[in-house]
Motif scaffolding. Structure first.
Motif, PDB file in Angstrom:
ATOM      1  N   VAL A   1     -36.814  50.507  35.030  1.00  0.00           N
ATOM      2  CA  VAL A   1     -35.922  51.669  35.117  1.00  0.00           C
ATOM      3  C   VAL A   1     -36.786  52.913  35.255  1.00  0.00           C
ATOM      4  N   SER A   2     -36.356  53.825  36.142  1.00  0.00           N
ATOM      5  CA  SER A   2     -37.023  55.115  36.274  1.00  0.00           C
ATOM      6  C   SER A   2     -36.200  56.183  35.561  1.00  0.00           C
ATOM      7  N   CYS A   3     -36.881  57.234  35.144  1.00  0.00           N
ATOM      8  CA  CYS A   3     -36.212  58.308  34.393  1.00  0.00           C
ATOM      9  C   CYS A   3     -36.820  59.641  34.786  1.00  0.00           C
ATOM     10  N   THR A   4     -35.976  60.615  34.982  1.00  0.00           N
ATOM     11  CA  THR A   4     -36.418  61.994  35.162  1.00  0.00           C
ATOM     12  C   THR A   4     -35.692  62.853  34.138  1.00  0.00           C
ATOM     13  N   VAL A   5     -36.411  63.781  33.539  1.00  0.00           N
ATOM     14  CA  VAL A   5     -35.874  64.653  32.500  1.00  0.00           C
ATOM     15  C   VAL A   5     -36.155  66.098  32.915  1.00  0.00           C
ATOM     16  N   MET A   6     -35.101  66.938  32.811  1.00  0.00           N
ATOM     17  CA  MET A   6     -35.245  68.344  33.206  1.00  0.00           C
ATOM     18  C   MET A   6     -34.673  69.235  32.094  1.00  0.00           C
ATOM     19  N   ASP A   7     -35.378  70.307  31.820  1.00  0.00           N
ATOM     20  CA  ASP A   7     -34.907  71.281  30.831  1.00  0.00           C
ATOM     21  C   ASP A   7     -33.844  72.167  31.496  1.00  0.00           C
ATOM     22  N   VAL A   8     -32.590  72.063  31.015  1.00  0.00           N
ATOM     23  CA  VAL A   8     -31.472  72.830  31.603  1.00  0.00           C
ATOM     24  C   VAL A   8     -30.907  73.825  30.602  1.00  0.00           C
ATOM     25  N   THR A   9     -31.710  74.220  29.641  1.00  0.00           N
ATOM     26  CA  THR A   9     -31.218  75.149  28.623  1.00  0.00           C
ATOM     27  C   THR A   9     -30.752  76.459  29.249  1.00  0.00           C
ATOM     28  N   GLU A  10     -31.564  77.050  30.108  1.00  0.00           N
ATOM     29  CA  GLU A  10     -31.194  78.318  30.724  1.00  0.00           C
ATOM     30  C   GLU A  10     -29.978  78.148  31.629  1.00  0.00           C
ATOM     31  N   ARG A  11     -29.943  77.028  32.359  1.00  0.00           N
ATOM     32  CA  ARG A  11     -28.801  76.800  33.243  1.00  0.00           C
ATOM     33  C   ARG A  11     -27.508  76.693  32.450  1.00  0.00           C
ATOM     34  N   LEU A  12     -27.554  75.967  31.334  1.00  0.00           N
ATOM     35  CA  LEU A  12     -26.349  75.831  30.512  1.00  0.00           C
ATOM     36  C   LEU A  12     -25.959  77.153  29.887  1.00  0.00           C
ATOM     37  N   GLU A  13     -26.945  77.929  29.474  1.00  0.00           N
ATOM     38  CA  GLU A  13     -26.619  79.239  28.913  1.00  0.00           C
ATOM     39  C   GLU A  13     -25.929  80.109  29.968  1.00  0.00           C
TER      40      GLU A  13
ATOM     41  N   LYS B   1     -22.144  81.392  29.770  1.00  0.00           N
ATOM     42  CA  LYS B   1     -21.780  82.798  29.896  1.00  0.00           C
ATOM     43  C   LYS B   1     -20.731  82.990  30.984  1.00  0.00           C
ATOM     44  N   ALA B   2     -20.921  82.294  32.109  1.00  0.00           N
ATOM     45  CA  ALA B   2     -19.929  82.413  33.183  1.00  0.00           C
ATOM     46  C   ALA B   2     -18.583  81.846  32.745  1.00  0.00           C
ATOM     47  N   GLU B   3     -18.624  80.716  32.025  1.00  0.00           N
ATOM     48  CA  GLU B   3     -17.372  80.125  31.551  1.00  0.00           C
ATOM     49  C   GLU B   3     -16.705  81.028  30.531  1.00  0.00           C
ATOM     50  N   ALA B   4     -17.524  81.642  29.669  1.00  0.00           N
ATOM     51  CA  ALA B   4     -16.953  82.573  28.695  1.00  0.00           C
ATOM     52  C   ALA B   4     -16.318  83.768  29.398  1.00  0.00           C
TER      53      ALA B   4
ATOM     54  N   ARG C   1     -12.510  84.837  29.210  1.00  0.00           N
ATOM     55  CA  ARG C   1     -12.026  86.161  28.823  1.00  0.00           C
ATOM     56  C   ARG C   1     -11.047  86.708  29.849  1.00  0.00           C
ATOM     57  N   LEU C   2     -11.389  86.528  31.128  1.00  0.00           N
ATOM     58  CA  LEU C   2     -10.463  86.990  32.167  1.00  0.00           C
ATOM     59  C   LEU C   2      -9.144  86.238  32.107  1.00  0.00           C
ATOM     60  N   ALA C   3      -9.228  84.919  31.866  1.00  0.00           N
ATOM     61  CA  ALA C   3      -7.992  84.129  31.764  1.00  0.00           C
ATOM     62  C   ALA C   3      -7.160  84.578  30.573  1.00  0.00           C
ATOM     63  N   LEU C   4      -7.836  84.894  29.459  1.00  0.00           N
ATOM     64  CA  LEU C   4      -7.109  85.355  28.284  1.00  0.00           C
ATOM     65  C   LEU C   4      -6.422  86.689  28.560  1.00  0.00           C
ATOM     66  N   LEU C   5      -7.129  87.591  29.250  1.00  0.00           N
ATOM     67  CA  LEU C   5      -6.512  88.873  29.602  1.00  0.00           C
ATOM     68  C   LEU C   5      -5.325  88.672  30.547  1.00  0.00           C
ATOM     69  N   ASP C   6      -5.490  87.762  31.508  1.00  0.00           N
ATOM     70  CA  ASP C   6      -4.377  87.488  32.434  1.00  0.00           C
ATOM     71  C   ASP C   6      -3.187  86.902  31.689  1.00  0.00           C
TER      72      ASP C   6
END
Length: 870
Positions: free
Chosen positions: A228-240, A244-247, A251-256
């Motif tokens: 089995v091959s494995c690749t691991v990537m740090d996605v901490t910044e991407r998830l943050e 933030k975009a989801e938040a 917020r926009l959905a809540l205002l709507d």
């Protein structure tokens, strides 16, 4: 023995294709392998016995050099080009060494490999080594036992295993137990099924962060699974960034959603509850809207800042977790008086949201021993925010939100993070929008109340109680905002115990319609004083409509029905009154009468509908038709506006039939009537009995039935009946005039008619206890009967009505005497000289009576005069 096809590469040797050549000391080919044949194209038969130099491309010097090196070192390596059988050249990498056989003869063994394939393999290995060394991604290879075979330094850093030898270990030896168990399960699935797993997000093994893991099955060139091959990537910044975009989207959905929830509401309490409901559980676990009393009541806001000690009222509340403790907090928060220095006080004074993110901060922000705070702690509240609600620079109140521990239970863990600056910014936007809606609702309540006050002031302030008639009425404003309507009704007493019933509807809504309604009502009452027939009265009002309009762009258009009821004296032996009606485009009146089986029947009266008021021109052009209907004593006349029967998408006759059904019989689903009302098997018709003696309870309840059915059909909006249009309803139980207030006679045209009329009037006044009116009444009756005998040919009717009413606590009234004859032309008051003998009778009546008049009927005219009782 392998079963693989001969042309299929099953190993690295098959990929490289190593050919073998055996030479003697002279360089003659002794052995030519099949692989060598594949490389060069020459068969062993074509090559064996020939010198190898014959197949090598190059000059003699290169061959001598190559042979010299082989003799001296017994070993040679290097590249050369062989001639291919098809005429081309093949570059090969060669290896040669000298061997001795058992007889001491020297032989040369050479191995040949295509340079092209060797370079491809070298490039692949270099790329693999470079990938492992330079890639920022963590890379690992596992064997079929899921043990590490190869890895790079980036993987060690991502797994916090720098400098560790992973060979032969599994992820269970490197990762935390919970995470390792999940990874092993995924690896086993990929190894067994061959389905890759791509971009699976998992938490970092040690410390904060997140990792993206991708797994794939490894197979050799023969298709055998090797690991089995494995690749691991740090996605901490991407998830943050995604969080933030989801938040932000949240917020926009809540205002709507807040705008949608508040968009069609105009009631402060309903808006407050909607605000709290939208915020829970998406933004907070508990939310409350606290407002000053002026906002709730639609009053003016005297100060921009709420004075200290002013109570705030909890008008909206929502909780994520219900229960007894939540109800306790809700009850305790009914009215809140904030203290100086508290969290609420700071939020109101500064206009800036205040946050307390620990029990200690919450305690410091409130007064010691505050039961609301203690109840909040019991619910697990650990983060509290108070946001001022301000509109047009004026404080309306506070929005208070809190977040609690898991499941609303203290000590079970926090379900969300405490309030932060992003939450504060969102709360400010939510509060600003909410405050605008709340202030608009306050202004709406104030303006609507003012409009309704104007409309009510234009409606009848006191409904008279004509003799022989029992009245019930309702007026229900519509639900079209401050746009009040122009519906009205009226009851106008007329001379002789008669009474006029009016119902009308000015088209449109707004203050103009209400004002026009008031002016029309005044015009109708004024013209009713002239005792005009209904058709003529409507024609005159229609002419006045041009003056009542607000300009050429806003012409007057109104419907109206005018009905005059003339009751029959019970002493005359008749139990039928007469309704005379005319309609100006109005919905037909309804008449409820008793049937022979004791039941009731409700039916619309066929009154020809003329043009609406304001549409016709001069008098008579409105084409109003007079309709006369006899009504038995006890019949009920129902006048109404179209709001009672009109529904969008439904024919108006359906609504009229529905109302008739309600009036004629009870709805079997409806509860039985309240005690004290006498029902005779019909929904609205009430037989004379004890209930009628207590004050027209029957038709009062019938009004409630009709309005209740309308309420069920239309529902309620913002606490008001949702009719879309105003509803005016007038019900009148029509009866005869009692013998102690009315009497009538009919006299032939004989010579004794005047004397019999005087005697009848005198005797009746004595029976009624009115001896002071005898002389005047007898004199005037004599004059009118004499005039009738002089000009008319037919029976002469005399009718006398004692109209008694109370106004301002004092009893007032009049005695009305009517003289009727078949002659249609009314008498006219003339100037009489001493030489003239005629015309003095009308002058005498005009001088002695308080007022007098004439009216025309279908069978002649009536002259009447009125004497005050007091």
């Amino acid at each position: 023995m392998s079963t693989e096809p001969a042309d299929r590469a099953t190993s690295l040797l098959d990929t490289l294709r190593i050919g073998i050549v055996m030479l003697d000391e002279e360089g003659t080919v002794l052995l030519w392998s099949p692989t060598t044949q594949e490389i060069c194209g020459w068969s062993p038969q074509e090559v064996t016995g020939h010198r190898l130099e014959e197949f090598i491309a190059g000059d003699d010097e290169e061959r001598r050099t190559r042979a010299e090196v082989l003799r001296r070192t017994h070993e040679w390596r290097g590249g050369m080009r062989l001639r291919h059988r098809d005429g081309g050249l093949v570059e090969v990498e060669g290896r040669g060494s000298v061997l001795q056989d058992t007889e001491g003869r020297s032989l040369v063994l050479a191995t040949l490999m295509e340079t092209r394939r060797i370079k491809a393999v070298e490039h692949d290995l270099a790329a693999l080594d470079g990938l492992f060394v330079t890639s920022p991604l963590g890379i690992a290879l596992f064997d079929t036992g899921l043990r590490y075979v190869r890895w790079n330094d980036a993987l060690l850093e991502l797994n916090s295993a720098t400098g560790r030898d992973l060979l032969g270990q599994t992820v269970a030896d490197v990762l935390p137990p919970g995470l390792a168990e999940e990874v092993l399960r995924i690896q086993a699935g990929v190894l067994e099924t061959g389905r890759p797993v791509v971009d699976m997000i998992m938490p970092a093994p040690y410390g904060p962060g997140a990792r993206s893991l991708s797994y794939g099955q490894l197979t050799d060139r023969a298709g055998q699974v090797v690991g089995v091959s494995c690749t691991v990537m740090d996605v901490t910044e991407r998830l943050e960034a995604l969080n933030k975009a989801e938040a932000a989207r949240g917020r926009l959905a809540l205002l709507d959603d807040l705008g949608v929830a508040l968009g069609d509401r105009l009631d402060v309490r309903a808006i407050s509850q909607a605000i709290a409901s939208v915020l829970v559980p998406r933004f907070a676990d508990y939310a409350g809207v606290l407002l000053r009393g002026e906002v709730a009541d639609g009053g003016d806001l005297p100060e921009q800042v709420i004075p200290m000690g002013t109570p705030l009222h909890l008008l909206g509340f929502a909780a994520r977790h219900a229960g007894e403790r939540v109800e306790r907090l809700l009850r305790l928060g009914r009215e809140v008086v904030y203290e100086r220095g508290s969290l609420l006080s700071r939020a109101l004074d500064s206009g800036v949201p205040q946050i307390a993110n620990s029990p200690e901060e919450i305690l410091r922000a409130t007064r010691p021993g505050d039961p609301k705070v203690e109840a909040g702690f019991e619910l697990g509240a650990y983060s509290l925010m108070a946001v001022p609600l301000r509109a047009r620079g004026t404080a309306l109140g506070l929005l208070v939100v809190s977040r609690t521990g898991g499941n609303g239970q203290p000590g079970t863990g926090r379900e969300r993070e405490p309030f932060v600056d992003d939450d504060r910014a969102l709360a400010v936007e939510l509060a600003d929008r909410s405050a605008t809606f709340l202030d608009n609702a306050r202004l709406y309540a104030r303006e609507r109340e003012g409009a309704l006050m104007l409309q009510r002031s234009l409606l009848p302030q006191r409904i008279p109680e004509p003799p022989g008639v029992v009245l019930a009425y309702r007026y229900v404003p519509g639900s079209s905002g401050t746009e009040v309507g122009g519906d009205w009704f009226d009851v106008i007493p007329l001379p002789g115990g008669r009474v006029a019933f009016v119902v009308g509807d000015v088209m449109g809504h707004g203050l103009h319609s209400a004002v026009t309604m008031g002016r029309l009502r005044t015009a109708v009452r004024t013209l009713a004083g002239l005792d005009l027939p209904p058709d003529e009265l409507l024609a005159r009002v229609s002419v006045v409509g041009e003056d009542l309009s607000h300009g050429p762009d806003e012409p007057l258009m109104a419907t109206c029905l005018y009905a005059v009821y003339e009751p029959a004296p019970t002493s005359a032996g008749s139990r039928c009154g007469v309704l005379t009606m005319a309609s100006a485009g109005h919905v037909p009146p309804l008449l409820v009468t008793r049937e022979g089986d004791g039941g009731c029947r409700a039916r619309p009266v066929d009154v020809p509908s003329g043009m609406p008021l304001g549409v016709g021109g001069a008098v008579g052009e409105g084409d109003y038709t007079l309709t006369e209907v006899e009504v038995e004593e006890g019949g009920i006349l129902v006048l109404y506006t179209d709001g009672l029967v009109e529904t969008r998408g439904e024919d108006i006759t359906t609504g009229i039939d529905r109302v008739c059904a309600l009036l004629a019989g009870p709805d079997p689903r409806r509860a039985p009537p309240e005690p004290g009302f006498t029902w005779d098997g019909a929904g609205a018709h009430v037989s004379p009995g004890p209930a009628e003696e207590t004050g027209c309870g029957g038709i009062e309840q019938a009004c409630d039935v009709l309005i209740g059915a309308l309420r069920e059909k239309g529902g309620r909006t913002n606490g008001r009946l949702s009719t879309g249009d105003d509803v005016a309803l007038l019900m009148a139980r029509l009866g005869g005039l009692p013998g102690d207030i009315a009497a009538s006679w009919s006299f032939s045209t004989g010579s004794y008619a005047v004397r019999r009329a005087r005697e009848a009037v005198r005797q009746t006044l004595r029976e009624w206890g009115l001896p002071t009116l005898e002389d005047t009444a007898v004199l005037l009756v004599s004059e009118l009967v004499t005039n009738a005998l002089r000009y008319a040919h037919g029976p002469i009717g005399v009718r006398m009505v004692r109209d008694t009413r109370r106004e301002g606590g004092a009893q007032e009234g009049a005695l009305v005497v009517e003289v009727s004859d078949p002659l249609p032309e009314p008498p006219r008051e003339r100037i009489v000289t001493e030489e003239q003998e005629g015309g003095r009778g009308i002058q005498l009546v005009a001088h002695a009576a308080r007022r007098w008049g004439t009216r025309q009927g279908p069978e002649g005219k009536t002259v009447w005069f009125e004497l005050p009782l007091a």
